[in-house]
Scaffold this active site. Structure first.
Site, PDB file in Angstrom:
ATOM      1  N   CYS A  97      58.001   6.719  58.153  1.00 29.52           N
ATOM      2  CA  CYS A  97      56.649   6.381  57.731  1.00 29.52           C
ATOM      3  C   CYS A  97      55.674   7.491  58.124  1.00 29.52           C
ATOM      4  O   CYS A  97      55.661   7.939  59.278  1.00 29.52           O
ATOM      5  CB  CYS A  97      56.264   5.055  58.392  1.00 29.52           C
ATOM      6  SG  CYS A  97      54.511   4.698  58.396  1.00 29.52           S
ATOM      7  N   GLU A  98      54.854   7.910  57.193  1.00 28.61           N
ATOM      8  CA  GLU A  98      53.925   9.002  57.486  1.00 28.61           C
ATOM      9  C   GLU A  98      52.743   8.547  58.342  1.00 28.61           C
ATOM     10  O   GLU A  98      52.008   9.381  58.877  1.00 28.61           O
ATOM     11  CB  GLU A  98      53.409   9.628  56.193  1.00 28.61           C
ATOM     12  CG  GLU A  98      52.523   8.735  55.344  1.00 28.61           C
ATOM     13  CD  GLU A  98      52.056   9.428  54.084  1.00 28.61           C
ATOM     14  OE1 GLU A  98      50.940   9.113  53.633  1.00 28.61           O
ATOM     15  OE2 GLU A  98      52.780  10.281  53.550  1.00 28.61           O
ATOM     16  N   HIS A  99      52.560   7.236  58.478  1.00 32.07           N
ATOM     17  CA  HIS A  99      51.436   6.736  59.268  1.00 32.07           C
ATOM     18  C   HIS A  99      51.758   6.654  60.763  1.00 32.07           C
ATOM     19  O   HIS A  99      50.895   6.916  61.596  1.00 32.07           O
ATOM     20  CB  HIS A  99      51.008   5.359  58.758  1.00 32.07           C
ATOM     21  CG  HIS A  99      50.569   5.375  57.335  1.00 32.07           C
ATOM     22  ND1 HIS A  99      50.874   4.371  56.439  1.00 32.07           N
ATOM     23  CD2 HIS A  99      49.873   6.302  56.631  1.00 32.07           C
ATOM     24  CE1 HIS A  99      50.370   4.661  55.257  1.00 32.07           C
ATOM     25  NE2 HIS A  99      49.760   5.825  55.342  1.00 32.07           N
ATOM     26  N   HIS A 100      52.997   6.253  61.095  1.00 28.20           N
ATOM     27  CA  HIS A 100      53.385   6.115  62.498  1.00 28.20           C
ATOM     28  C   HIS A 100      54.627   6.938  62.849  1.00 28.20           C
ATOM     29  O   HIS A 100      55.077   6.909  63.989  1.00 28.20           O
ATOM     30  CB  HIS A 100      53.655   4.641  62.835  1.00 28.20           C
ATOM     31  CG  HIS A 100      52.475   3.745  62.605  1.00 28.20           C
ATOM     32  ND1 HIS A 100      52.278   3.065  61.428  1.00 28.20           N
ATOM     33  CD2 HIS A 100      51.421   3.442  63.400  1.00 28.20           C
ATOM     34  CE1 HIS A 100      51.155   2.367  61.505  1.00 28.20           C
ATOM     35  NE2 HIS A 100      50.615   2.574  62.686  1.00 28.20           N
ATOM     36  N   GLN A 138      56.776   3.964  51.149  1.00 26.98           N
ATOM     37  CA  GLN A 138      57.818   3.492  50.239  1.00 26.98           C
ATOM     38  C   GLN A 138      57.370   3.505  48.791  1.00 26.98           C
ATOM     39  O   GLN A 138      58.159   3.805  47.879  1.00 26.98           O
ATOM     40  CB  GLN A 138      58.259   2.080  50.641  1.00 26.98           C
ATOM     41  CG  GLN A 138      59.437   1.561  49.808  1.00 26.98           C
ATOM     42  CD  GLN A 138      59.942   0.211  50.302  1.00 26.98           C
ATOM     43  OE1 GLN A 138      59.915  -0.070  51.498  1.00 26.98           O
ATOM     44  NE2 GLN A 138      60.389  -0.620  49.389  1.00 26.98           N
ATOM     45  N   HIS A 166      60.657  -1.569  57.785  1.00 24.15           N
ATOM     46  CA  HIS A 166      59.754  -0.562  58.335  1.00 24.15           C
ATOM     47  C   HIS A 166      59.541  -0.830  59.816  1.00 24.15           C
ATOM     48  O   HIS A 166      58.982  -1.867  60.190  1.00 24.15           O
ATOM     49  CB  HIS A 166      58.417  -0.599  57.598  1.00 24.15           C
ATOM     50  CG  HIS A 166      58.503  -0.203  56.159  1.00 24.15           C
ATOM     51  ND1 HIS A 166      57.878   0.922  55.661  1.00 24.15           N
ATOM     52  CD2 HIS A 166      59.158  -0.769  55.109  1.00 24.15           C
ATOM     53  CE1 HIS A 166      58.131   1.025  54.362  1.00 24.15           C
ATOM     54  NE2 HIS A 166      58.902   0.008  54.007  1.00 24.15           N
ATOM     55  N   CYS A 168      57.471   0.449  61.714  1.00 24.95           N
ATOM     56  CA  CYS A 168      56.052   0.391  62.055  1.00 24.95           C
ATOM     57  C   CYS A 168      55.532  -1.041  61.980  1.00 24.95           C
ATOM     58  O   CYS A 168      54.462  -1.349  62.521  1.00 24.95           O
ATOM     59  CB  CYS A 168      55.233   1.305  61.149  1.00 24.95           C
ATOM     60  SG  CYS A 168      55.337   0.914  59.398  1.00 24.95           S
TER      61      CYS A 168
END
Length: 207
Positions: A97-100, A138, A166, A168
């Protein structure tokens, strides 16, 4: 090797996956993170961790070294007139995941309706992995795989469905394990024709 990473306008240095050289700034950053969590990066069990983590992330993100469309360059026209659905089902993949920067682990179904040629089935999986082994969401991963096949294979239809968990969400934040997320992208015949869409979804085992 200097290149512009997909989805950015910033030119960054991407290390070659064949090289064992890891910049000091990378291992220093990992030591800082270990120290920030409350542990001691100099203790025995953590001394070599920065290098191991750096090597692992180079592997996790090796998709930046890949051009997924290149896997679709070679096609086969001697298929005995076959013009029905080609489906590669339950392809396991791992992304982050690019956020976490937490793991995304799932399976993908990739189908296309050929016109006058087909591609080696392993190439569909390679397209998936080429995009998955990058920092992702995703929804974008699903779209990128479908769009790549549509643009470069030029079939009558493309269908991509991805189910994934996920970390995250399962290991932090709302902490809800066992939840999966499903995304899909239908193009061409699978989007425009209800019967074709139903047929491919049945073959995928989704209806």
């Amino acid at each position: 090797m200097s290149e512009s990473l997909p989805g950015t306008s910033v030119t960054e240095t991407v290390p070659s996956p064949a090289s064992d050289e890891i910049p000091d700034e990378v291992t220093d950053a990992i030591r800082t993170l270990i120290r920030w969590t409350g542990d001691d990066p100099t203790r025995e069990g953590l001394v070599d961790t920065p290098r191991r983590v750096a090597k692992a992330w180079r592997e996790y993100c090796q998709g930046y070294q890949d051009e997924p469309a290149a896997h679709l360059a070679r096609v086969f026209e001697e298929v005995g007139g076959y013009d029905e659905i080609v489906l590669l089902k339950d392809i396991p993949f791992q992304s982050h995941c690019e956020h976490h920067m937490a793991p995304i682990i799932g399976r993908a179904h990739i189908a296309y309706l050929p016109k006058d040629h087909v591609v080696g089935i392993s190439k569909l999986a390679r397209v998936l992995h080429g995009f998955a082994r990058r920092l992702q969401v995703q929804e974008r991963l699903t779209a990128e795989v479908a769009d790549c096949i549509w643009k470069h294979l030029k079939p009558q239809g493309v269908a991509v469905v991805i189910d994934a968990t996920h970390a995250c969400m399962t290991a932090r934040g709302v902490c809800t394990p066992g939840v999966t997320m499903r995304t899909s992208r239908m193009m061409g015949a699978f989007r425009d024709d209800e019967r074709s869409r139903l047929e491919v979804m049945k073959l995928m085992g989704l209806v």
